[in-house]
Design a protein around this motif. Structure first.
Motif, PDB file in Angstrom:
ATOM      1  N   TYR A 107      12.986  -0.851  -0.259  1.00 50.30           N
ATOM      2  CA  TYR A 107      13.064  -1.835   0.741  1.00 50.30           C
ATOM      3  C   TYR A 107      11.775  -1.907   1.659  1.00 50.30           C
ATOM      4  N   ALA A 108      11.532  -0.585   1.921  1.00 54.48           N
ATOM      5  CA  ALA A 108      10.565  -0.405   3.130  1.00 54.48           C
ATOM      6  C   ALA A 108       9.119  -0.698   2.671  1.00 54.48           C
ATOM      7  N   MET A 109       8.910  -0.442   1.311  1.00 52.79           N
ATOM      8  CA  MET A 109       7.667  -0.629   0.791  1.00 52.79           C
ATOM      9  C   MET A 109       7.745  -2.267   0.592  1.00 52.79           C
ATOM     10  N   GLU A 110       8.596  -2.837   0.029  1.00 47.64           N
ATOM     11  CA  GLU A 110       8.642  -4.149  -0.208  1.00 47.64           C
ATOM     12  C   GLU A 110       8.234  -4.777   1.166  1.00 47.64           C
ATOM     13  N   LYS A 111       8.772  -4.422   2.390  1.00 53.34           N
ATOM     14  CA  LYS A 111       8.564  -4.838   3.756  1.00 53.34           C
ATOM     15  C   LYS A 111       6.982  -4.798   4.129  1.00 53.34           C
ATOM     16  N   LEU A 112       6.341  -3.595   3.625  1.00 53.20           N
ATOM     17  CA  LEU A 112       5.058  -3.281   3.794  1.00 53.20           C
ATOM     18  C   LEU A 112       4.124  -4.174   3.143  1.00 53.20           C
ATOM     19  N   VAL A 113       4.563  -4.447   1.886  1.00 55.93           N
ATOM     20  CA  VAL A 113       3.436  -5.154   1.119  1.00 55.93           C
ATOM     21  C   VAL A 113       3.483  -6.612   1.427  1.00 55.93           C
ATOM     22  N   ARG A 114       4.528  -7.127   1.883  1.00 53.27           N
ATOM     23  CA  ARG A 114       4.749  -8.500   2.493  1.00 53.27           C
ATOM     24  C   ARG A 114       3.793  -8.713   3.614  1.00 53.27           C
TER      25      ARG A 114
ATOM     26  N   ALA B  76      -8.778  -2.704   7.764  1.00 50.92           N
ATOM     27  CA  ALA B  76      -8.930  -2.517   6.512  1.00 50.92           C
ATOM     28  C   ALA B  76      -7.808  -1.559   5.888  1.00 50.92           C
ATOM     29  N   VAL B  77      -7.373  -1.594   4.665  1.00 49.37           N
ATOM     30  CA  VAL B  77      -6.696  -0.547   3.972  1.00 49.37           C
ATOM     31  C   VAL B  77      -7.518   0.412   3.326  1.00 49.37           C
ATOM     32  N   VAL B  78      -7.517   1.573   3.788  1.00 47.20           N
ATOM     33  CA  VAL B  78      -8.358   2.566   3.396  1.00 47.20           C
ATOM     34  C   VAL B  78      -8.335   3.045   1.829  1.00 47.20           C
ATOM     35  N   ASP B  79      -7.121   3.240   1.495  1.00 47.71           N
ATOM     36  CA  ASP B  79      -6.593   3.601   0.079  1.00 47.71           C
ATOM     37  C   ASP B  79      -5.810   2.306  -0.680  1.00 47.71           C
ATOM     38  N   ALA B  80      -6.495   1.363  -1.286  1.00 47.27           N
ATOM     39  CA  ALA B  80      -5.819   0.273  -1.837  1.00 47.27           C
ATOM     40  C   ALA B  80      -4.905   0.625  -2.926  1.00 47.27           C
ATOM     41  N   ASP B  81      -5.220   1.863  -3.460  1.00 49.96           N
ATOM     42  CA  ASP B  81      -4.301   2.406  -4.725  1.00 49.96           C
ATOM     43  C   ASP B  81      -2.902   2.600  -4.094  1.00 49.96           C
ATOM     44  N   ALA B  82      -2.622   2.672  -2.985  1.00 49.01           N
ATOM     45  CA  ALA B  82      -1.414   3.173  -2.352  1.00 49.01           C
ATOM     46  C   ALA B  82      -0.541   1.677  -2.524  1.00 49.01           C
ATOM     47  N   LEU B  83      -1.349   0.512  -2.723  1.00 46.37           N
ATOM     48  CA  LEU B  83      -0.444  -0.811  -2.649  1.00 46.37           C
ATOM     49  C   LEU B  83      -0.101  -0.938  -4.156  1.00 46.37           C
ATOM     50  N   ASN B  84      -0.768  -0.215  -5.168  1.00 44.50           N
ATOM     51  CA  ASN B  84      -0.382  -0.542  -6.431  1.00 44.50           C
ATOM     52  C   ASN B  84       0.533   0.201  -7.192  1.00 44.50           C
ATOM     53  N   CYS B  85       1.027  -0.258  -8.152  1.00 43.44           N
ATOM     54  CA  CYS B  85       2.015   0.157  -9.214  1.00 43.44           C
ATOM     55  C   CYS B  85       1.377   1.514  -9.595  1.00 43.44           C
ATOM     56  N   GLY B  86       2.079   2.727  -9.685  1.00 39.95           N
ATOM     57  CA  GLY B  86       1.634   4.056 -10.207  1.00 39.95           C
ATOM     58  C   GLY B  86       1.660   3.904 -11.689  1.00 39.95           C
ATOM     59  N   VAL B  87       1.924   3.073 -12.430  1.00 40.90           N
ATOM     60  CA  VAL B  87       2.290   3.051 -13.712  1.00 40.90           C
ATOM     61  C   VAL B  87       1.038   2.063 -14.401  1.00 40.90           C
TER      62      VAL B  87
END
Length: 273
Positions: free
Chosen positions: A66-73, A8-19
């Motif tokens: 690009y690192a975050m893009e690779k992560l969310v994919r 599981a992802v403990v903090d799903a907000d980390a995968l969301n846009c900050g805006v």
């Protein structure tokens, strides 16, 4: 080394846009400090010239992350309809889109106090095995007219559209069950028509619409016809009130007695819009 045992992802907000707080999807951008935001929000905040979190000037603009893009994919989630047969594991940011078109999304059985819930394919099997309700499959093909004999109670028609390369068990858009509920009323046979579809809400706001045309030809030369747009429901709230469904009325005087108890109806079903 491969990471194992992640459940599981403990903090799903980390995968969301900050805006906008919606799931991040490529392309993703960041300020020089590393605060990330999605592409639409980057465009909206371009005039401000500063990071939405730390206020650091972004100069020529945010940088591609690009690192975050690779992560969310790489983060995949199980479809909420896995219990109904869906084996898909969409990317986290595509979960809403998948849910909106998942062919395994459930519908409810219209039987009184039945309680069965399942995909439309499972629902059709249930209709036959548990209730022995009549069900036929029709192939949509231009202006073709169909004929079928309705019995008292629930009758079901499964629509397929082979012209679009799909059948009654594939494309969610065209795997539609039409329920014709025929009841005996003082004035005659009343046929209520309703579509059963797991994505009924989306269908109401999308195009094309499903237009139905019902016709009855009596033995005495009488002729009844009506056109209407098909309303759909997943029946999560049970059957709608009869007046909320289209109703086609065949007067008793139009039906020949001793004809096996059914009413022969002609139908034409087309996509419009």
């Amino acid at each position: 080394m491969a990471v194992e045992g992640v459940t599981a992802v403990v903090d799903a907000d980390a995968l969301n846009c900050g805006v906008c707080c919606r799931p991040l999807r490529p392309p993703i951008f960041q300020c020089v400090v590393g605060h990330v935001l999605c592409s639409p929000c980057r465009k909206k905040l371009a005039a401000a010239g500063r990071c939405h979190v730390c206020g650091v000037a972004v100069g020529v603009g945010h940088w591609r992350c690009y690192a975050m893009e690779k992560l969310v994919r790489s983060i995949r989630v199980a479809c909420p309809h896995a219990a109904h047969g869906c084996s898909a594991s969409p990317a986290y940011y595509n979960l809403d889109a998948h849910q909106g078109s998942c062919p395994h999304a459930p519908c409810h059985c219209p039987g009184v106090a039945c309680g069965f819930v399942g995909s439309t394919a499972a629902l059709l099997d249930h209709f036959a095995a548990a209730h022995n309700w009549p069900c036929i499959t029709l192939v949509i093909s231009g202006e073709r007219m169909f004929r079928f004999l309705l019995q008292d109670g629930f009758n079901f028609v499964v629509l397929a559209d082979h012209s679009r390369g799909c059948d009654a068990t594939s494309s969610h858009r065209h795997r539609l069950i039409i329920m014709l509920n025929m009841t005996q009323q003082p004035l005659g046979h009343v046929i209520s028509v309703l579509g059963i579809h797991p994505h009924a809400a989306a269908m109401r706001s999308s195009s094309p619409k499903m237009q139905c045309e019902l016709m009855f030809f009596g033995s005495n030369g009488s002729h009844l016809m009506s056109k209407f747009l098909l309303e759909c429901s997943d029946l999560v709230d049970g059957l709608p009130y009869p007046k909320q469904c289209f109703q086609f009325i065949v007067p008793r005087s139009f039906v020949q007695e001793g004809g096996g108890g059914g009413v022969q109806i002609y139908a034409r079903i087309t996509l419009i819009g």
